[in-house]
Design a protein around this motif. Structure first.
Motif, PDB file in Angstrom:
ATOM      1  N   ILE A  93       0.847  -1.196   0.000  1.00 20.44           N
ATOM      2  CA  ILE A  93       0.000   0.000   0.000  1.00 20.44           C
ATOM      3  C   ILE A  93       0.879   1.240   0.000  1.00 20.44           C
ATOM      4  O   ILE A  93       1.757   1.390   0.855  1.00 20.44           O
ATOM      5  CB  ILE A  93      -0.942  -0.017   1.210  1.00 20.44           C
ATOM      6  CG1 ILE A  93      -1.848  -1.252   1.161  1.00 20.44           C
ATOM      7  CG2 ILE A  93      -1.790   1.244   1.254  1.00 20.44           C
ATOM      8  CD1 ILE A  93      -2.704  -1.440   2.391  1.00 20.44           C
ATOM      9  N   GLN A  94       0.653   2.130  -0.952  1.00 21.63           N
ATOM     10  CA  GLN A  94       1.491   3.315  -1.107  1.00 21.63           C
ATOM     11  C   GLN A  94       0.937   4.536  -0.391  1.00 21.63           C
ATOM     12  O   GLN A  94       1.696   5.373   0.088  1.00 21.63           O
ATOM     13  CB  GLN A  94       1.648   3.642  -2.598  1.00 21.63           C
ATOM     14  CG  GLN A  94       2.249   2.525  -3.408  1.00 21.63           C
ATOM     15  CD  GLN A  94       3.684   2.237  -3.002  1.00 21.63           C
ATOM     16  OE1 GLN A  94       4.467   3.143  -2.747  1.00 21.63           O
ATOM     17  NE2 GLN A  94       4.024   0.956  -2.915  1.00 21.63           N
ATOM     18  N   ARG A  95      -0.383   4.640  -0.304  1.00 21.22           N
ATOM     19  CA  ARG A  95      -0.978   5.847   0.264  1.00 21.22           C
ATOM     20  C   ARG A  95      -2.345   5.507   0.844  1.00 21.22           C
ATOM     21  O   ARG A  95      -2.994   4.556   0.410  1.00 21.22           O
ATOM     22  CB  ARG A  95      -1.112   6.936  -0.819  1.00 21.22           C
ATOM     23  CG  ARG A  95      -1.481   8.312  -0.300  1.00 21.22           C
ATOM     24  CD  ARG A  95      -1.175   9.377  -1.349  1.00 21.22           C
ATOM     25  NE  ARG A  95      -1.948   9.181  -2.559  1.00 21.22           N
ATOM     26  CZ  ARG A  95      -3.152   9.723  -2.776  1.00 21.22           C
ATOM     27  NH1 ARG A  95      -3.716  10.487  -1.833  1.00 21.22           N
ATOM     28  NH2 ARG A  95      -3.790   9.518  -3.894  1.00 21.22           N
ATOM     29  N   LEU A  96      -2.782   6.300   1.819  1.00 29.64           N
ATOM     30  CA  LEU A  96      -4.080   6.128   2.454  1.00 29.64           C
ATOM     31  C   LEU A  96      -4.933   7.362   2.212  1.00 29.64           C
ATOM     32  O   LEU A  96      -4.409   8.476   2.136  1.00 29.64           O
ATOM     33  CB  LEU A  96      -3.923   5.895   3.963  1.00 29.64           C
ATOM     34  CG  LEU A  96      -3.081   4.693   4.387  1.00 29.64           C
ATOM     35  CD1 LEU A  96      -2.954   4.661   5.903  1.00 29.64           C
ATOM     36  CD2 LEU A  96      -3.673   3.399   3.874  1.00 29.64           C
ATOM     37  N   LYS A  97      -6.240   7.157   2.114  1.00 29.18           N
ATOM     38  CA  LYS A  97      -7.165   8.257   1.878  1.00 29.18           C
ATOM     39  C   LYS A  97      -8.422   8.025   2.703  1.00 29.18           C
ATOM     40  O   LYS A  97      -9.075   6.997   2.568  1.00 29.18           O
ATOM     41  CB  LYS A  97      -7.521   8.353   0.393  1.00 29.18           C
ATOM     42  CG  LYS A  97      -8.429   9.526   0.058  1.00 29.18           C
ATOM     43  CD  LYS A  97      -8.724   9.581  -1.438  1.00 29.18           C
ATOM     44  CE  LYS A  97      -9.629  10.745  -1.783  1.00 29.18           C
ATOM     45  NZ  LYS A  97      -9.943  10.784  -3.233  1.00 29.18           N
ATOM     46  N   VAL A  98      -8.744   8.980   3.557  1.00 23.54           N
ATOM     47  CA  VAL A  98      -9.939   8.898   4.398  1.00 23.54           C
ATOM     48  C   VAL A  98     -11.125   9.415   3.597  1.00 23.54           C
ATOM     49  O   VAL A  98     -11.112  10.546   3.108  1.00 23.54           O
ATOM     50  CB  VAL A  98      -9.753   9.700   5.699  1.00 23.54           C
ATOM     51  CG1 VAL A  98     -11.003   9.602   6.565  1.00 23.54           C
ATOM     52  CG2 VAL A  98      -8.540   9.195   6.475  1.00 23.54           C
TER      53      VAL A  98
END
Length: 458
Positions: free
Chosen positions: A78-83
Motif C-alpha cells: 500500500i502506497q498511500r491512504l485516503k480517508v
C-alpha cells in the motif's frame, strides 16, 4: 462546542504514545516484519491519519480508509491512504452477511456533499469498489438498527441534543426581547379632536425614534433611525390636563435562571460519557485537566473500547500490506497491533497490587508454615504445569550460575594473581616444585596454569 470538544477528547486520549514515543506498538517476534510495519507507518503517515480516523469513528460510527496500490508494482504494498466521507459509502453484502464490496455515491456538487444525508442513491452516480480496496473502521455494537455499520457515541444523546438546541434558542430569544427596558409615554393631547390624535401621536413617535445629524455631503441637516430608542415603547394619549410624563417598565428579572438549559447539557455530556467537570469550567475546580482519563476511570474504559475497535481495522490494514509484500502468511497471522493505553492508572494499580502481594508472600513465607507449592497456588494462582515450569527454570538457572562461578573461580586459582595460561615466577633462591602425582598441580594442571585443582574441592 461541547460535542466538538468531546470528540476531540476521545481522539486525543485514544492516540497517546508509548514510552518510546511511538503511537503504534507492533507485537511480533520477527524483526523483519516489525521493520516493515514501521516503514509502512512512516511512509503513509498512518500515525497522523489515526487521529482523524478515531474522531470519525466516534462521530459517525464508521470511517472508511481507501488503500491506494500501484497496479504496476503491487509487490510494493500500500502506497498511500485516503480517508473517505462515510456519508456516501455503503456496504454490499450477500444473504449470509458476508462482505462483497462497497458502493460509493458521487455527489453532484460540493454543497451536496455537505448537505445530503443517507438518501436515495442514483444509479448513474455510483462507483463500485472491491472489498479489498477499503478498510472499514467501525464501532461494533449489537444494535440491529445500525447493522452493518457502527454506532456513534453521539447516538444516545441525539434527542437530548435537539432539546438543548431548542432551549438555547428560546433562552436567546427571550433575552433579546425581554432584557431591554421599555418606556410608556403619556402624551397630553389637550383638546385635539379624536381624528387628529392619531396623527399627532405618530409625529411624536417619529420624533423619538429619529435622530438629527449634520450631513457633510449635502451641507445640511438630516435624520436617520435611532436604534437606541426602543421599538416596543408604548405611546398613550391622555387628556383632562394630566400632563405629559414618561414611565419605565423594568426588563426581565430572571435572566440568570438557566437550570433547564444546564439539565439538557448534562444529559448530552452523560450520553457521551464525558465528565462534566472537564467541559464545564468552574472558578474553583480542584481537578487537574492535564489527563482526563486519569481523573475518570469510566471514561478511560470508554476510550479503551474505541481503541479495541480501532486495532481491528489497523490489524486488517497492516496485514493486507504485508500480504502484498509477500511475507509468509503464518508470520503475518501472528502479528498484533496495539495502541497505547489512554491512562497509566491501570499500570500503576497493577504495580501496587504486585508490591503488596509480594510483601504478604514474604511475611507468610517467614512463618515457615506453608510450602512453596501452596504459595504458588493460593497467592499467584499457578496451576501444576506452571509450577513445574517455574521449578525447572529455577533449577536450570541455578546450575548455570554454579557453572559460571566454577569457571570464574578456576580462572583466578593461579598463585600470585597471575592470569590464566601464564606461569607464575618463582622467588629467588627457591627450589622448583617437584612433580607429585598424589598432590594437586599448583600450576593448574596439564596444558597451562589457572585450571581447576584435581583433588581439592572448589
Amino acid at each position: 462546542p461541547e460535542i466538538g470538544a468531546s470528540l476531540d477528547i476521545y481522539a486525543d486520549d485514544a492516540t497517546q504514545t508509548h514510552l518510546d514515543g511511538e503511537m503504534i506498538e507492533v507485537v511480533t517476534e520477527v524483526p523483519e516484519i516489525a521493520d516493515a510495519v514501521a516503514a509502512f507507518v512512516h511512509e503513509t503517515n498512518l500515525d497522523m491519519f489515526l487521529w482523524d480516523i478515531i474522531r470519525n469513528m466516534c462521530k459517525y460510527g464508521d470511517c472508511f480508509v481507501e488503500n491506494i496500490v500501484d497496479l504496476n508494482n503491487p509487490d510494493a504494498g500500500i502506497q498511500r491512504l485516503k480517508v473517505l466521507n462515510p456519508v456516501f459509502l455503503f456496504r454490499r453484502e450477500d444473504r449470509f452477511g458476508y462482505l462483497k464490496g462497497f458502493v460509493q455515491e458521487v455527489p453532484e456538487s460540493t454543497s451536496q456533499a455537505y448537505n445530503q444525508g443517507m438518501g436515495h442513491i442514483k444509479k448513474k452516480s455510483i462507483i463500485e469498489l472491491d472489498r479489498h480496496q477499503l478498510v472499514q473502521f467501525r464501532l461494533h455494537n449489537s444494535d440491529s438498527n445500525y447493522y452493518p455499520y457502527g454506532k456513534s457515541i453521539l447516538a444516545p444523546g441525539v434527542r437530548a441534543w435537539k432539546s438543548l438546541r431548542m432551549m438555547e434558542d428560546a433562552m436567546l430569544i427571550y433575552r433579546l426581547h425581554r432584557a431591554p427596558e421599555r418606556r410608556i409615554f403619556y402624551i397630553e393631547t389637550g383638546n385635539l379632536p379624536q381624528s387628529k390624535v392619531e396623527m399627532f401621536m405618530e409625529r411624536v413617535k417619529q420624533k423619538f425614534k429619529k435622530e438629527k445629524f449634520y450631513n457633510t455631503e449635502q451641507g445640511g441637516g438630516d435624520e436617520q433611525y435611532n436604534p437606541m430608542s426602543g421599538e416596543e415603547d408604548f405611546f398613550v394619549p391622555i387628556k383632562n390636563g394630566q400632563g405629559t410624563k414618561i414611565d419605565t417598565l423594568p426588563g426581565a428579572q430572571n435572566l440568570g435562571e438557566i437550570d433547564d438549559v444546564k439539565y439538557f447539557r448534562d444529559k448530552v455530556l452523560a450520553a457521551m460519557k464525558i465528565p462534566r467537570d472537564f467541559i464545564v469550567e468552574h472558578d474553583k475546580s480542584p481537578e487537574r485537566k492535564s489527563n482526563l482519563a486519569q481523573l475518570d476511570a469510566k471514561f478511560a474504559k470508554a476510550v479503551m473500547r474505541v481503541q479495541r475497535d480501532t486495532e481491528v481495522g489497523l490489524n486488517t490494514l497492516i496485514k493486507r500490506h504485508l500480504n502484498l509484500r509477500k511475507f509468509p502468511a503464518q508470520l503475518v497471522k501472528q502479528l498484533r497491533i496495539k495502541l497505547a493505553p489512554p491512562s497509566d492508572m491501570a499500570e500503576k494499580r497493577k504495580l501496587e497490587l504486585a508490591e503488596q502481594q509480594t510483601r504478604v508472600v514474604q511475611a507468610v513465607k517467614g512463618l515457615e508454615m506453608f510450602s512453596k507449592e501452596y504459595l504458588f497456588k493460593n497467592y499467584y494462582n499457578f496451576n501444576d504445569r506452571e509450577i513445574e515450569e517455574v521449578n525447572q527454570q529455577r533449577e536450570t538457572e541455578v546450575a548455570a550460575d554454579q557453572k559460571q562461578q566454577e569457571e570464574a573461580g578456576g580462572a583466578t586459582a593461579a598463585p600470585g594473581g597471575a592470569p590464566p595460561g601464564v606461569a607464575s615466577p618463582s622467588p629467588a633462591g627457591a627450589k622448583p616444585p617437584t612433580e607429585q602425582k598424589s598432590e594437586p598441580d599448583q600450576g593448574g594442571g596439564p596444558g597451562g596454569l589457572g585450571g581447576k585443582p584435581k583433588d581439592t574441592p572448589q
